[in-house]
Design a protein around this motif. Structure first.
Motif, PDB file in Angstrom:
ATOM      1  N   ALA A 173       0.804  -1.221   0.000  1.00  0.00           N
ATOM      2  CA  ALA A 173       0.000   0.000   0.000  1.00  0.00           C
ATOM      3  C   ALA A 173       0.836   1.270   0.000  1.00  0.00           C
ATOM      4  CB  ALA A 173      -0.928  -0.010   1.217  1.00  0.00           C
ATOM      5  N   ARG A 174       2.044   1.227   0.572  1.00  0.00           N
ATOM      6  CA  ARG A 174       2.844   2.440   0.705  1.00  0.00           C
ATOM      7  C   ARG A 174       3.484   2.889  -0.601  1.00  0.00           C
ATOM      8  NH1 ARG A 174       2.597   5.894   4.738  1.00  0.00           N
ATOM      9  NH2 ARG A 174       4.822   6.357   4.532  1.00  0.00           N
ATOM     10  N   GLU A 225       1.378   7.936  -1.422  1.00  0.00           N
ATOM     11  CA  GLU A 225       0.350   8.005  -0.387  1.00  0.00           C
ATOM     12  C   GLU A 225      -1.062   7.878  -0.977  1.00  0.00           C
ATOM     13  OE1 GLU A 225       0.917   8.019   2.832  1.00  0.00           O
ATOM     14  OE2 GLU A 225       3.083   8.062   2.538  1.00  0.00           O
ATOM     15  N   PHE A 227      -2.839   5.203  -1.706  1.00  0.00           N
ATOM     16  CA  PHE A 227      -3.717   4.149  -1.200  1.00  0.00           C
ATOM     17  C   PHE A 227      -4.628   4.675  -0.098  1.00  0.00           C
ATOM     18  CE2 PHE A 227      -4.769   0.251   1.187  1.00  0.00           C
ATOM     19  CZ  PHE A 227      -5.251  -0.530   0.142  1.00  0.00           C
ATOM     20  N   ALA A 228      -4.100   5.562   0.738  1.00  0.00           N
ATOM     21  CA  ALA A 228      -4.922   6.156   1.793  1.00  0.00           C
ATOM     22  C   ALA A 228      -6.054   6.978   1.190  1.00  0.00           C
ATOM     23  CB  ALA A 228      -4.064   7.025   2.707  1.00  0.00           C
ATOM     24  N   MET A 231      -8.762   4.518  -0.056  1.00  0.00           N
ATOM     25  CA  MET A 231      -9.573   3.915   1.001  1.00  0.00           C
ATOM     26  C   MET A 231     -10.546   4.929   1.614  1.00  0.00           C
ATOM     27  SD  MET A 231      -8.834   0.739   0.959  1.00  0.00           S
ATOM     28  CE  MET A 231      -8.624   0.957  -0.829  1.00  0.00           C
ATOM     29  N   LYS A 232     -10.095   6.172   1.788  1.00  0.00           N
ATOM     30  CA  LYS A 232     -11.000   7.199   2.315  1.00  0.00           C
ATOM     31  C   LYS A 232     -12.154   7.449   1.354  1.00  0.00           C
ATOM     32  CE  LYS A 232      -7.612   9.632   5.179  1.00  0.00           C
ATOM     33  NZ  LYS A 232      -6.832  10.875   5.368  1.00  0.00           N
ATOM     34  N   ASP A 235     -14.745   4.602   1.678  1.00  0.00           N
ATOM     35  CA  ASP A 235     -15.618   4.673   2.853  1.00  0.00           C
ATOM     36  C   ASP A 235     -16.906   5.409   2.506  1.00  0.00           C
ATOM     37  OD1 ASP A 235     -13.954   3.292   4.551  1.00  0.00           O
ATOM     38  OD2 ASP A 235     -13.026   5.075   5.413  1.00  0.00           O
ATOM     39  N   SER A 308     -16.259   4.589   9.119  1.00  0.00           N
ATOM     40  CA  SER A 308     -15.910   3.600   8.099  1.00  0.00           C
ATOM     41  C   SER A 308     -16.475   2.214   8.414  1.00  0.00           C
ATOM     42  CB  SER A 308     -14.393   3.524   7.914  1.00  0.00           C
ATOM     43  OG  SER A 308     -13.757   3.121   9.099  1.00  0.00           O
TER      44      SER A 308
END
Length: 374
Positions: A173-174, A225, A227-228, A231-232, A235, A308
């Motif tokens: 993910a990073r 960054e 992937f973050a 995911m947000k 949600d 979430s």
């Protein structure tokens, strides 16, 4: 209870648009598998494609509690449109939340529907395991050269901009970044739309990136960054799909109830037989429970509280309910439910995809279980 009189007016407007602009078109577009781009443009000009975003960016500054009810109304008339609105709203999130000033200058056209968005995360070998994606962006001077294949991309071939999640660093993910890519980028190649069981007007397609050159200034947020960001966005996207499921299920309940009150057997309407009446009662109860779970999650988001896990619960429960309720609606109609003269057979086919998109329901269960046992 809706927050403001303005919200009541918005839902009334949505109902009017659904009745006037959508109801007479859904069956035809679904039968032909034609993407309703002009219909979406009309919704954009009516202010329905940027509802949860700030007015300063061209949105309507509506809480998610209101936005999901708009989606429910749209889905009750034409799921393909509601899903398209949900995906477009999702596609605007990276720029709205993490974009540079220059990127954010595009938001008025995005949120007004003049520019349609697509969200390109999934790949042929990486659906649920999104962190394993292999599409790669290599920096060359002031550009990224992007190579890889995305799969199941809603609006592929119709979108004006794409959020391309690609690998710019190491594994996991990073090492993932988000690029904002214009549809006319050389080397960005939408493929033939998939032939689907349902939701045919919104058929997704693979997206090939064959050495596509993207300016480095189109990096959204920080390199590695992305992937973050993805995911947000998901949600909130899960709330959108849950709303679509509630709207579809409510339509099925209403139609099956109306049919059961008119259809007579053994000298009386079949709704008066306990076997049918109890089925209708269970259907209605399940839809109400799904709606309550959805609105609870939306209110948490509006309050700035963690949501979430509740979004995962809402998506899981509402889409399972939609599948069960549409199945039962077909059963209530009997043989008539299995023919295209009645919409329940289409709703039954469409409900299935809601258990898959924005994270399968098995993934939702995994997310929920981990939050309980970590």
């Amino acid at each position: 209870m809706l927050p403001t009189p303005e919200a009541h007016d918005l839902l009334d407007l949505t109902t009017e648009i659904a009745t006037r602009e959508l109801a007479g078109k859904a069956d035809d577009f679904e039968a032909r598998g034609e993407f309703p781009r002009e219909v979406l443009r009309t919704l954009g000009r009516s202010g329905l494609l940027g509802l949860p975003y700030p007015e300063a960016d061209g949105g309507a500054a509506q809480p998610y509690e209101v936005y999901v009810q708009v989606l429910e109304i749209l889905a009750g008339t034409w799921l393909g449109i509601a899903e398209a609105v949900s995906v477009h709203t999702l596609s605007c999130f990276p720029v709205a939340g993490f974009g540079t000033e220059k990127q954010r200058a595009m938001l008025p056209d995005m949120l007004g529907g003049e520019l349609l968005g697509a969200y390109a995360l999934s790949e042929p070998q990486g659906g649920s395991d999104a962190a394993a994606l292999t599409t790669r962006a290599v920096a060359e001077g002031e550009e990224y050269v992007v190579t890889g294949t995305k799969a199941w991309i809603t609006h592929s071939g119709h979108a004006d901009f794409y959020n391309i999640f690609c690998r710019t660093g190491g594994p996991g993910a990073r090492g993932i970044s988000c690029l904002l890519v214009d549809a006319d980028t050389v080397g960005l190649l939408p493929q033939t739309p998939e032939k689907l069981m349902g939701l045919r007007s919104s058929a997704p397609a693979a997206l090939v990136l064959d050495g596509a050159r993207v300016p480095r200034e189109r990096l959204v947020g920080t390199e590695n960054e992305g992937f973050a960001i993805a995911m947000k966005a998901l949600d909130s996207g899960r709330l959108g799909i849950a709303a679509c499921a509630v709207g579809l299920a409510q339509a099925a309940v209403d139609y099956a109830t109306g049919y059961a009150k008119e259809r007579e057997q053994f000298g009386k309407p079949i709704a008066q037989f306990q076997g049918i009446g109890f089925m209708l009662a269970d259907m209605a109860t399940q839809v109400s429970a799904a709606r309550a779970l959805l609105l609870h999650a939306a209110r948490l988001k509006d309050a700035g509280r963690p949501f979430s896990i509740e979004a995962a619960k809402a998506k899981l429960f509402a889409t399972d309910v939609a599948m069960k309720v549409t199945t039962d609606a077909v059963q209530v109609l009997g043989g008539a439910g299995y023919v295209s003269d009645h919409p329940v057979e289409r709703w039954f086919r469409e409900a299935k995809v809601l258990q898959i998109v924005e994270g399968t329901n098995q993934i939702q269960r995994l997310v929920i279980a981990r939050s309980m046992t970590a």
